[in-house]
Design an enzyme around this catalytic site. Structure first.
Site, PDB file in Angstrom:
ATOM      1  N   LYS A   1       8.156 -36.016  -2.485  1.00  9.97           N
ATOM      2  CA  LYS A   1       9.376 -36.671  -2.006  1.00  9.97           C
ATOM      3  C   LYS A   1      10.055 -37.467  -3.105  1.00  9.97           C
ATOM      4  CE  LYS A   1       8.754 -36.984   2.965  1.00  9.97           C
ATOM      5  NZ  LYS A   1       8.766 -37.840   4.134  1.00  9.97           N
TER       6      LYS A   1
ATOM      7  N   LYS B   1       5.771 -25.400   3.193  1.00  6.99           N
ATOM      8  CA  LYS B   1       5.702 -25.898   4.581  1.00  6.99           C
ATOM      9  C   LYS B   1       7.085 -25.910   5.233  1.00  6.99           C
ATOM     10  CE  LYS B   1       5.753 -30.244   5.518  1.00  6.99           C
ATOM     11  NZ  LYS B   1       5.625 -31.694   5.687  1.00  6.99           N
TER      12      LYS B   1
ATOM     13  N   LYS C   1      11.853 -30.314   8.276  1.00  7.91           N
ATOM     14  CA  LYS C   1      13.181 -30.627   8.809  1.00  7.91           C
ATOM     15  C   LYS C   1      14.137 -31.096   7.727  1.00  7.91           C
ATOM     16  CE  LYS C   1      11.265 -35.013  10.569  1.00  7.91           C
ATOM     17  NZ  LYS C   1      10.026 -35.100  11.282  1.00  7.91           N
TER      18      LYS C   1
END
Ligand code: TYM
Length: 331
Positions: free
Chosen positions: A116, A198, A201
């Site tokens: 991230k 993966k 969203k």
């Protein structure tokens, strides 16, 4: 709703976008399997969501939508505690305390942080780094026995256990050591466009994920465009990650084993697998979507649910927090 004779589960989802079938099969469906046997705390983790930029209006809407999804999936607010993380101040409080018992080295090893932080560029919010400590606090505040999550959260859970053990050995038994509950086939639903990644969203490519709220046409389109391979055999193996992923989604609905699916589709083409999966997904998701839309029209009811959830969550979690403060030496 906190039966002393039952074990406790805690889990949560970030209201940081549209929930995907990864969230559904990897987390919520497993909550449903456990919900009658445990004291349940299902949280909407809005404090976690702000570790990346959120638009206030959208965040407000998504928090309620996640609650509506929990309800629409069949979680009964009279039996489970449903609440919003920022409403229960013990979470942020314990998080500060546990900050002082967690090492920089441990946090910098977190895969999710590494991924991230790469995405956000140079100015990395500190919250993104300390995020697993807040997650540990969520779990430890409720004497949680079991944490049903997808496999991407396993590392965070191991850290929660390490922090708890460290605190216990410094100050005597305080926290219960939680166990993960991860169901193999559904623990990592992959992107429909890159089955080595993966499903998420926050992916830029909308075709890579299926939302719980996607309509029939979107489901048809996204499944039919999902990436497979040129082998032409429906077989469950790591050399065919696209097909493996589709089979994993399918068996999360039908409850079959991969072998049963392989046998059923012997000699058939990818088109047939996709067609069946599409119709199963529509049947699974459309009743949920209808209910979500109903709940979203009834904001008073949603408020009633999260207000009740907040009260119980505060009472239960404050007991542990007070114990923690006492052991540390606070007055
Ligand atoms: P979050 O919001 O990213 O995801 C919520 C849950 O969905 C699971 N999940 C998946 N499972 C299978 N395949 C996928 N593609 C997939 N994508 C997401 C996640 O594993 C998770 O179970 N830090 C957590 C939220 C959290 C939490 C907690 C969870 C905060 N405090 C305490 C458990 C206990 C998170 O970001 O999940």
């Amino acid at each position: 709703m906190n039966n002393q004779n039952m074990k406790t589960i805690f889990s949560g989802i970030q209201p940081s976008g549209d929930l995907t079938i990864g969230n559904y099969f990897g987390a919520i469906k497993n909550w449903l399997k456990l919900k009658d046997e445990y004291n349940c705390f299902f949280c909407i983790v809005d404090l976690h969501a702000i570790t990346v930029k959120q638009e206030p209006k959208k965040l407000r809407e998504k928090i309620l939508e996640v609650l509506a999804i929990y309800l629409a999936c069949g979680i009964d607010p009279n039996k489970s505690n449903l609440f919003i993380q920022s409403h229960v101040s013990t979470h942020a409080e314990l998080s500060w305390i546990l900050n002082c018992y967690t090492y920089m080295g441990e946090l910098s090893r977190m895969t999710q942080y590494k991924e991230k932080s790469l995405k956000v560029g140079e100015s990395i919010p500190v919250g993104l780094f300390t995020y697993p400590i807040l997650m540990a606090s969520d779990i430890l505040l409720y004497n949680t026995d079991l944490v049903p999550v997808g496999s991407d959260q396993k590392q965070h859970l191991e850290l929660a256990r390490d922090i708890a053990e460290r605190f216990n050995s410094l100050y005597s038994e305080t926290f219960k050591i939680p166990e993960p509950y991860i169901v193999q086939n559904s623990s990592r639903i992959m992107s429909l466009q890159n089955p080595l990644k993966k499903m998420s969203k926050s992916d830029e490519n909308e075709n890579s994920y299926l939302k719980i709220m996607d309509d029939e046409n979107s489901i048809k389109r996204k499944i039919s465009r999902s990436i497979t391979d040129s082998m032409g055999v429906i077989s469950y193996n790591d050399d065919q990650p696209g097909i493996k992923n589709l089979i994993n989604i399918l068996i999360s609905i039908t409850g079959e084993t991969p072998k049963e699916v392989e046998e059923r589709f012997e000699g058939k083409g990818y088109g047939e697998l996709k067609k069946e999966l599409t119709s199963l997904l529509i049947d699974e998701l459309s009743p949920i979507q209808k209910q979500v839309n109903e709940f979203m029209k009834n904001k008073d009811y949603l408020e009633e649910v999260y207000t009740k959830g907040k009260e119980t969550a505060y009472i239960v979690s404050n007991k542990i927090l007070r114990k923690v403060k006492r052991k540390i030496g606070f007055i």
